[in-house]
Design an enzyme around this catalytic site. Structure first.
Site, mmCIF file in Angstrom:
data_model
loop_
_atom_site.group_PDB
_atom_site.id
_atom_site.type_symbol
_atom_site.label_atom_id
_atom_site.label_comp_id
_atom_site.label_asym_id
_atom_site.label_seq_id
_atom_site.Cartn_x
_atom_site.Cartn_y
_atom_site.Cartn_z
ATOM 1 N N ASP A 15 1.645 -2.162 -3.611
ATOM 2 C CA ASP A 15 0.427 -1.353 -3.632
ATOM 3 C C ASP A 15 0.636 -0.100 -2.782
ATOM 4 O O ASP A 15 1.215 -0.151 -1.696
ATOM 5 C CB ASP A 15 -0.751 -2.172 -3.089
ATOM 6 C CG ASP A 15 -2.096 -1.554 -3.451
ATOM 7 O OD1 ASP A 15 -2.829 -2.147 -4.253
ATOM 8 O OD2 ASP A 15 -2.409 -0.450 -2.922
ATOM 9 N N ASN A 67 -10.060 -8.088 -8.785
ATOM 10 C CA ASN A 67 -11.362 -7.416 -8.714
ATOM 11 C C ASN A 67 -11.786 -7.054 -10.130
ATOM 12 O O ASN A 67 -11.074 -6.350 -10.845
ATOM 13 C CB ASN A 67 -11.253 -6.152 -7.847
ATOM 14 C CG ASN A 67 -10.971 -6.499 -6.397
ATOM 15 O OD1 ASN A 67 -11.480 -7.490 -5.876
ATOM 16 N ND2 ASN A 67 -10.139 -5.707 -5.742
ATOM 17 N N SER A 102 -10.863 -0.498 -9.424
ATOM 18 C CA SER A 102 -10.677 0.952 -9.506
ATOM 19 C C SER A 102 -9.684 1.392 -10.577
ATOM 20 O O SER A 102 -9.582 2.587 -10.861
ATOM 21 C CB SER A 102 -10.255 1.505 -8.143
ATOM 22 O OG SER A 102 -9.018 0.953 -7.744
ATOM 23 N N VAL A 103 -8.932 0.461 -11.140
ATOM 24 C CA VAL A 103 -8.002 0.805 -12.222
ATOM 25 C C VAL A 103 -8.278 -0.156 -13.387
ATOM 26 O O VAL A 103 -8.171 -1.376 -13.219
ATOM 27 C CB VAL A 103 -6.526 0.676 -11.767
ATOM 28 C CG1 VAL A 103 -5.586 1.063 -12.913
ATOM 29 C CG2 VAL A 103 -6.248 1.552 -10.545
ATOM 30 N N HIS A 148 -5.023 -6.436 -12.916
ATOM 31 C CA HIS A 148 -3.994 -6.529 -11.869
ATOM 32 C C HIS A 148 -4.378 -7.622 -10.889
ATOM 33 O O HIS A 148 -5.537 -7.767 -10.511
ATOM 34 C CB HIS A 148 -3.777 -5.200 -11.154
ATOM 35 C CG HIS A 148 -5.035 -4.495 -10.740
ATOM 36 N ND1 HIS A 148 -5.822 -3.813 -11.636
ATOM 37 C CD2 HIS A 148 -5.648 -4.379 -9.541
ATOM 38 C CE1 HIS A 148 -6.871 -3.298 -10.996
ATOM 39 N NE2 HIS A 148 -6.785 -3.634 -9.724
ATOM 40 N N HIS A 201 -3.753 -8.992 -7.193
ATOM 41 C CA HIS A 201 -3.251 -8.613 -5.874
ATOM 42 C C HIS A 201 -2.619 -9.843 -5.222
ATOM 43 O O HIS A 201 -3.239 -10.906 -5.168
ATOM 44 C CB HIS A 201 -4.400 -8.172 -4.954
ATOM 45 C CG HIS A 201 -5.144 -6.947 -5.389
ATOM 46 N ND1 HIS A 201 -4.974 -5.722 -4.792
ATOM 47 C CD2 HIS A 201 -6.091 -6.755 -6.348
ATOM 48 C CE1 HIS A 201 -5.788 -4.830 -5.341
ATOM 49 N NE2 HIS A 201 -6.479 -5.431 -6.294
#
Ligand code: AMP
Length: 112
Positions: free
Chosen positions: A28, A85, A93-94, A98, A100
């Site tokens: 990240d 998320n 935010s993307v 994804h 993490h």
């Protein structure tokens, strides 16, 4: 094309730690822990809420590889957190799924 699709296509550089035919993992850019890796499917699933039954193989692979990568990065002994998320309230935010991997320090619960 999303930011992460551009990373998959090598149009944007990333610090890649693992790749196979289904997933890509990279550090990240704004790490929240000593180890902070994102694992993404190469298939552009926008978010987990939009995954479909046919995605079960890639989603299973994503989790199993996240576990392997966490182990390779030395997180097996003390543990690690996996987080996804999904949507506005979670801080997504993307718009490319994804996972993490966070580790290398003690985490608090509940997350903020
Ligand atoms: P989320 O907030 O769950 O959508 O996570 C998106 C993550 O992507 C954040 O932790 C960002 O720091 C990370 N990120 C954004 N741009 C890049 C990039 N170019 N390379 C690596 N990570 C990135």
């Amino acid at each position: 094309m999303t930011l992460f699709e551009k990373i998959i296509a090598r149009e944007i550089p990333a610090d890649i730690v693992y790749e196979d035919e289904l997933v890509l993992a990279f550090n990240d850019i704004n790490p929240q822990a000593p180890v902070h890796v994102l694992v993404i499917p190469k298939k552009p699933i926008p978010r987990i809420a939009e995954a479909e039954p046919d995605d079960h193989q890639v989603l299973g692979h994503l989790l199993l590889k996240a576990k392997d990568i966490a182990g390779d990065l030395g997180l097996q002994k003390n543990g690690f957190r996996l987080a996804i998320n999904n949507g506005k309230d979670a801080g997504e935010s993307v718009p490319h799924l994804h996972l993490h991997i966070l580790g290398g320090r003690a985490m608090t619960w509940p997350p903020g």
